[in-house]
Design a protein around this motif. Structure first.
Motif, PDB file in Angstrom:
ATOM      1  N   LEU A 109       0.823  -1.206   0.000  1.00 34.15           N
ATOM      2  CA  LEU A 109       0.000   0.000   0.000  1.00 34.15           C
ATOM      3  C   LEU A 109       0.860   1.260   0.000  1.00 34.15           C
ATOM      4  O   LEU A 109       0.494   2.268  -0.616  1.00 34.15           O
ATOM      5  N   GLU A 138       0.169   4.022  -2.660  1.00 33.37           N
ATOM      6  CA  GLU A 138      -0.296   5.327  -2.200  1.00 33.37           C
ATOM      7  C   GLU A 138       0.761   6.411  -2.313  1.00 33.37           C
ATOM      8  O   GLU A 138       0.485   7.530  -2.747  1.00 33.37           O
ATOM      9  N   VAL A 149      -3.975   3.596  -6.264  1.00 36.29           N
ATOM     10  CA  VAL A 149      -4.320   2.318  -5.639  1.00 36.29           C
ATOM     11  C   VAL A 149      -5.294   1.597  -6.561  1.00 36.29           C
ATOM     12  O   VAL A 149      -6.510   1.668  -6.407  1.00 36.29           O
ATOM     13  N   VAL A 209      -1.286  -2.401  -7.433  1.00 32.66           N
ATOM     14  CA  VAL A 209      -1.290  -3.154  -6.183  1.00 32.66           C
ATOM     15  C   VAL A 209      -0.840  -4.590  -6.390  1.00 32.66           C
ATOM     16  O   VAL A 209      -0.118  -5.160  -5.556  1.00 32.66           O
ATOM     17  N   ALA A 220      -1.997   2.934   4.064  1.00 36.20           N
ATOM     18  CA  ALA A 220      -0.714   2.328   4.418  1.00 36.20           C
ATOM     19  C   ALA A 220      -0.422   2.502   5.897  1.00 36.20           C
ATOM     20  O   ALA A 220       0.080   1.589   6.558  1.00 36.20           O
TER      21      ALA A 220
END
Length: 431
Positions: free
Chosen positions: A182, A186, A192, A197, A382
């Protein structure tokens, strides 16, 4: 397909060659993370007799005045001479992952990155108030950079692979594959979605498993009590979110100021010695100021310190970290910021307990740490995920943790919009 996040790969095609690069980058990042942590432990052992991360604080506290002071002074000399020579003989070369991803094409200087990483772990092992994750993050990115060149990946694939490598380096030394993935999405990529991812999580997972060869498989903070939800924590989270958001914004501004006015030229030879010397003098009274701050966070999570101690640590830890950074030293900011949030959360939680008692100090510290790191990174997903992985617990506090993190991140964004990473790059890089 109608679902927006699975329609296409975007600029970086997820080809079989790219997936091969993801796996190899994860393996190399894990092995490099092991090597860098071995260097850090060796340095700490030679300086203080610490045999691992868990007994670093105890060994520093047990040392007499001179035995506590000389390692960090030596670190100042090594930092000043080492980084001066490195910048002198690699002018214009890049060794900042965020810089090359946000302003360039993702290309890093191998020689400068290796030198920076080695110096960073040595000075942290000698007591510098900087994080240990910057070096493995950088070397993970470098491994992706080199591999992308060998496999002739496209520029878009190169940038994504470098970001995934950086996240993998972060993941393996803290055992946080989900939070690091993350973080990659991010912070480093800023998107995202599935095409980001998926490789980020795969690379972080491979690196984490690989690093188990030399690093423990358990969470960084073990043995914490099971914290339970209570209405008082939710109400406190709404209040403290605003306070931590403002504090995080101030912290970020300090980082931006010292990054903009960072010492250059021949003064860079002596500035680390001066900054580290001040740290060493303060550590004669507060030895927990040494290192990345993990021991501050651990003490706060178990509620083992006094109000006066946590006040001192919450004020001094960010100041000595900013001083080390501004002197020209390179290192991470993740754990120093997290530990500041934990100490501040403990302070505010102790005060809150006088009006609405019942919850342990550690619960407030955990919520404060999540809010501080989420706001300072400008990455709330995150931030929360990393705290859950670092403690492998805290799920009972998930709702107040989310509330505090959302409010703090929004406040910091409203004040400035910078993060601890973008603030360091607010001015053109100088050599």
């Amino acid at each position: 397909m109608m679902q927006p996040n699975v329609t296409h790969d975007g600029d970086a095609a997820l080809t079989p060659r790219f997936w091969f690069a993801i796996v190899i980058t994860g393996v190399v990042s894990g092995l490099l993370g092991d090597a860098l942590m071995w260097l850090l432990k060796l340095t700490s052992y030679l300086a203080f007799g610490a045999r691992g991360f868990d007994d670093f604080a105890a060994k520093v506290a047990a040392a007499d005045g001179w035995s506590r002071l000389w390692p960090v002074l030596l670190g100042g000399v090594i930092a000043g001479v080492g980084w001066y020579l490195l910048r002198r003989f690699t002018p214009g070369r890049k060794s900042e992952v965020d810089d090359v991803l946000w302003t360039g094409e993702g290309r890093l200087s191998f020689r400068r990155s290796v030198g920076t990483s080695v110096l960073s772990e040595i000075v942290v092992g000698l007591g510098a108030s900087l994080g240990r994750e910057a070096a493995p993050k950088l070397m993970g990115a470098v491994s992706g950079n080199v591999l992308a060149g060998w496999l002739r990946l496209t520029p878009a694939q190169l940038r994504l692979l470098v970001a995934c490598g950086a996240g993998a380096g972060f993941a393996c030394v803290y055992n946080v594959p989900l939070g690091a993935a993350l973080f990659t999405a991010e912070v480093l990529v800023g998107a995202v979605n599935l095409p980001v991812v998926l490789p980020a999580l795969g690379c972080a997972g491979v690196a984490t498993v690989t690093a188990w060869v030399g690093l423990p498989e358990h969470a960084v903070y073990v043995g914490l009590p099971e914290f339970a939800f209570a209405p008082r924590l939710l109400v406190w989270a709404m209040v403290v979110g605003v306070i931590i958001g403002l504090v995080a914004a101030g912290y970020v501004r300090l980082i931006g100021i010292v990054s903009h006015y960072r010492v250059t030229g021949r003064w860079a030879l002596v500035a680390p010695l001066l900054a580290f010397g001040v740290l060493g003098l303060l550590a004669l009274r507060w030895p927990l100021l040494y290192g990345n701050g993990a021991d501050i966070a651990r003490l706060a999570f178990v509620g083992g310190g006094s109000l006066g101690l946590f006040v001192a640590l919450a004020v001094l830890k960010p100041l000595v970290t900013v001083a080390c950074l501004g002197s020209g030293a390179s290192g991470g900011l993740f754990t120093p910021v997290l530990s500041t949030g934990a100490a501040l959360g403990a302070v505010l939680g102790i005060g809150w307990g006088h009006f609405w008692p019942g919850s342990p100090v550690g619960a407030y510290a955990l919520i404060g740490a999540a809010a501080m790191i989420g706001a300072a990174m400008q990455a709330p997903l995150a931030g929360v995920a990393l705290m859950l992985e670092l403690t492998q617990g805290g799920f009972g506090l998930l709702v107040p943790m989310i509330v505090a993190t959302v409010i703090a991140t929004a406040i910091t964004r409203w004040v400035d919009g910078y993060s601890i990473y973008s603030a360091r790059l607010s001015a053109p890089a100088r050599v």
